[in-house]
Design a protein around this motif. Structure first.
Motif, PDB file in Angstrom:
ATOM      1  N   LYS A   1       8.257  -8.839 -14.021  1.00 36.27           N
ATOM      2  CA  LYS A   1       7.590  -7.603 -14.180  1.00 36.27           C
ATOM      3  C   LYS A   1       8.538  -6.426 -13.493  1.00 36.27           C
ATOM      4  N   THR A   2       8.531  -5.278 -13.911  1.00 42.08           N
ATOM      5  CA  THR A   2       8.903  -4.249 -13.056  1.00 42.08           C
ATOM      6  C   THR A   2       7.682  -3.299 -12.824  1.00 42.08           C
ATOM      7  N   PHE A   3       7.382  -3.309 -11.565  1.00 36.76           N
ATOM      8  CA  PHE A   3       6.038  -2.521 -11.061  1.00 36.76           C
ATOM      9  C   PHE A   3       6.548  -1.258 -10.807  1.00 36.76           C
ATOM     10  N   VAL A   4       5.721  -0.035 -10.734  1.00 38.40           N
ATOM     11  CA  VAL A   4       6.109   1.402 -10.446  1.00 38.40           C
ATOM     12  C   VAL A   4       4.771   2.024  -9.918  1.00 38.40           C
ATOM     13  N   PRO A   5       4.971   3.114  -9.206  1.00 35.95           N
ATOM     14  CA  PRO A   5       3.546   3.710  -8.556  1.00 35.95           C
ATOM     15  C   PRO A   5       2.595   3.998  -9.598  1.00 35.95           C
ATOM     16  N   ASN A   6       1.527   4.113  -9.151  1.00 33.91           N
ATOM     17  CA  ASN A   6       0.256   4.624 -10.087  1.00 33.91           C
ATOM     18  C   ASN A   6      -0.550   5.792  -9.541  1.00 33.91           C
ATOM     19  N   SER A   7      -0.154   6.145  -8.257  1.00 32.47           N
ATOM     20  CA  SER A   7      -0.833   7.197  -7.409  1.00 32.47           C
ATOM     21  C   SER A   7       0.110   8.126  -7.247  1.00 32.47           C
ATOM     22  N   TYR A   8      -0.175   9.462  -7.547  1.00 32.07           N
ATOM     23  CA  TYR A   8       0.885  10.680  -7.350  1.00 32.07           C
ATOM     24  C   TYR A   8       0.095  11.704  -6.824  1.00 32.07           C
TER      25      TYR A   8
ATOM     26  N   VAL B   1       7.052  15.561  -5.136  1.00 36.76           N
ATOM     27  CA  VAL B   1       6.116  14.547  -5.809  1.00 36.76           C
ATOM     28  C   VAL B   1       5.927  13.423  -4.947  1.00 36.76           C
ATOM     29  N   SER B   2       4.987  12.960  -4.140  1.00 30.45           N
ATOM     30  CA  SER B   2       4.653  11.713  -3.316  1.00 30.45           C
ATOM     31  C   SER B   2       4.085  10.420  -4.407  1.00 30.45           C
ATOM     32  N   CYS B   3       4.473   9.348  -4.201  1.00 27.81           N
ATOM     33  CA  CYS B   3       3.914   8.290  -5.031  1.00 27.81           C
ATOM     34  C   CYS B   3       3.617   6.961  -4.217  1.00 27.81           C
ATOM     35  N   ALA B   4       2.902   6.188  -4.663  1.00 31.59           N
ATOM     36  CA  ALA B   4       2.579   5.049  -4.267  1.00 31.59           C
ATOM     37  C   ALA B   4       1.970   3.984  -4.929  1.00 31.59           C
ATOM     38  N   LEU B   5       1.999   2.710  -4.734  1.00 32.22           N
ATOM     39  CA  LEU B   5       1.302   1.626  -5.490  1.00 32.22           C
ATOM     40  C   LEU B   5       0.136   1.355  -4.952  1.00 32.22           C
ATOM     41  N   VAL B   6      -0.949   1.531  -5.317  1.00 34.82           N
ATOM     42  CA  VAL B   6      -2.332   1.433  -5.078  1.00 34.82           C
ATOM     43  C   VAL B   6      -3.253   0.280  -6.133  1.00 34.82           C
ATOM     44  N   ASP B   7      -3.842  -0.656  -5.246  1.00 40.37           N
ATOM     45  CA  ASP B   7      -4.222  -1.748  -6.209  1.00 40.37           C
ATOM     46  C   ASP B   7      -5.965  -1.221  -6.576  1.00 40.37           C
ATOM     47  N   MET B   8      -6.612  -2.238  -7.348  1.00 40.77           N
ATOM     48  CA  MET B   8      -7.877  -1.832  -7.859  1.00 40.77           C
ATOM     49  C   MET B   8      -8.888  -1.487  -6.626  1.00 40.77           C
ATOM     50  N   SER B   9      -8.503  -2.070  -5.601  1.00 40.34           N
ATOM     51  CA  SER B   9      -9.671  -1.658  -4.294  1.00 40.34           C
ATOM     52  C   SER B   9      -9.480  -0.304  -3.715  1.00 40.34           C
ATOM     53  N   GLY B  10      -7.978   0.494  -4.243  1.00 42.63           N
ATOM     54  CA  GLY B  10      -7.799   1.425  -3.870  1.00 42.63           C
ATOM     55  C   GLY B  10      -6.875   1.519  -2.317  1.00 42.63           C
ATOM     56  N   GLU B  11      -6.391   0.249  -2.223  1.00 46.84           N
ATOM     57  CA  GLU B  11      -5.551   0.184  -0.941  1.00 46.84           C
ATOM     58  C   GLU B  11      -4.148   0.198  -1.410  1.00 46.84           C
TER      59      GLU B  11
ATOM     60  N   TYR C   1      -5.131   2.026 -13.116  1.00 45.65           N
ATOM     61  CA  TYR C   1      -5.200   3.189 -14.027  1.00 45.65           C
ATOM     62  C   TYR C   1      -4.511   4.276 -12.992  1.00 45.65           C
ATOM     63  N   PRO C   2      -3.341   4.974 -13.548  1.00 48.33           N
ATOM     64  CA  PRO C   2      -2.569   5.961 -12.886  1.00 48.33           C
ATOM     65  C   PRO C   2      -3.857   7.282 -12.411  1.00 48.33           C
ATOM     66  N   SER C   3      -3.137   7.610 -11.259  1.00 50.46           N
ATOM     67  CA  SER C   3      -3.974   8.970 -10.671  1.00 50.46           C
ATOM     68  C   SER C   3      -2.964  10.158 -10.220  1.00 50.46           C
ATOM     69  N   VAL C   4      -3.347  11.257 -10.689  1.00 47.60           N
ATOM     70  CA  VAL C   4      -2.371  12.471 -10.175  1.00 47.60           C
ATOM     71  C   VAL C   4      -3.258  13.506  -9.375  1.00 47.60           C
ATOM     72  N   GLU C   5      -2.927  13.757  -8.273  1.00 45.01           N
ATOM     73  CA  GLU C   5      -3.548  14.970  -7.595  1.00 45.01           C
ATOM     74  C   GLU C   5      -2.718  16.043  -7.289  1.00 45.01           C
ATOM     75  N   ILE C   6      -3.091  17.371  -7.624  1.00 44.20           N
ATOM     76  CA  ILE C   6      -2.242  18.636  -7.389  1.00 44.20           C
ATOM     77  C   ILE C   6      -2.902  19.292  -6.263  1.00 44.20           C
ATOM     78  N   GLU C   7      -1.871  19.537  -5.138  1.00 44.57           N
ATOM     79  CA  GLU C   7      -2.066  20.201  -4.124  1.00 44.57           C
ATOM     80  C   GLU C   7      -1.551  21.263  -3.617  1.00 44.57           C
ATOM     81  N   ARG C   8      -1.934  22.260  -2.650  1.00 42.80           N
ATOM     82  CA  ARG C   8      -1.110  23.250  -2.532  1.00 42.80           C
ATOM     83  C   ARG C   8      -0.251  23.200  -1.130  1.00 42.80           C
TER      84      ARG C   8
END
Length: 248
Positions: free
Chosen positions: A47-54, A113-123, A95-102
């Protein structure tokens, strides 16, 4: 890439008309998110893993033009990320999440754009093949949107303690603090702005944001615009004290 761009256009198509004349368009944000995803691949066995939190940082003027529709746009951008991952046969941990900030250090029309791999627990999960190998055996490719909506990421266990009131648990949704009765934490004091501060789950950590309040937001005695919270941090909102507690 043409198929991905077509998908993004379908997801975001209504936004360009709604924000006609704006310098920065949602489709540009979506394409930058996809480039960030493609640029942070971790290959583990089959598998090829990619970030899901942006997190997308925009200039104050660009953030202002999206602010009224921000939550809806964040959901659409997350769905665009999901569609692009499916097209590329990438694997997401949740499930991916995207947050827009100032951000004050971003020029109008630009973004970060900052990104990270986050598991189902939110870690947050370390982006290396060894760490991801532990989750691969029980993990399946993110394909079924409806199933994912029922199983969205759980947040790390944490709460906000306040004097003479029950603790308020934090979760995947933003927690609003202020004088307005519609806030999650209501502080009935004139020193507190109606919408004073907000705590959001960002890249697996809870982050406190001051919402341009009149009297400011303080953490451990220091005024902050934003601050990643640690267990025991004392938050002062208009002179009233809250305490962040984390189970980690």
């Amino acid at each position: 890439m043409e198929r991905v761009e077509a998908f993004v256009s379908r997801i975001i198509e209504g936004w360009s008309a709604r924000l006609f004349g704006a310098k920065l368009q949602p489709v540009q944000i979506a394409k930058r998110l996809i480039r960030a995803m493609e640029g942070h691949q971790t290959i583990s066995l089959s598998k090829t893993f990619v970030p899901n939190s942006y997190v997308v940082s925009l200039s104050a003027s660009d953030f202002a033009q999206f602010e009224q529709y921000r939550k809806s746009l964040e959901r659409d951008l997350a769905e665009a990320v999901l569609g692009a991952a499916r097209e590329r046969s990438f694997t997401l941990l949740a499930y991916p999440s995207v947050e827009i900030e100032r951000a004050e250090d971003i020029a109008p029309g630009d973004m970060r754009v900052s990104c990270a791999l986050v598991d189902m627990s939110g870690e947050e999960v370390e982006a290396d093949a060894k760490a991801l190998g532990a989750v691969e055996s029980g993990h399946t490719m993110v394909l079924d949107r409806e199933a994912l909506l029922k199983d969205r990421p759980r947040a790390p266990k944490a709460m906000i303690e306040q004097r003479d009131a029950s603790p308020v648990r934090l979760g995947p949704d933003p927690l609003l603090i202020g004088r307005d009765p519609q806030n999650d934490v209501v502080l009935d004091d004139r020193r507190v702005s109606r919408k004073h501060a907000e705590i959001r789950l960002r890249l697996g950590r809870y982050t406190l944001y001051d919402l341009q309040s009149t009297n400011g937001t303080y953490v451990n005695g220091r005024r902050v615009a934003e601050k990643v919270l640690d267990d025991g941090d004392k938050i002062s909102v208009g002179g009233l004290e809250l305490v962040f507690r984390s189970a980690d």
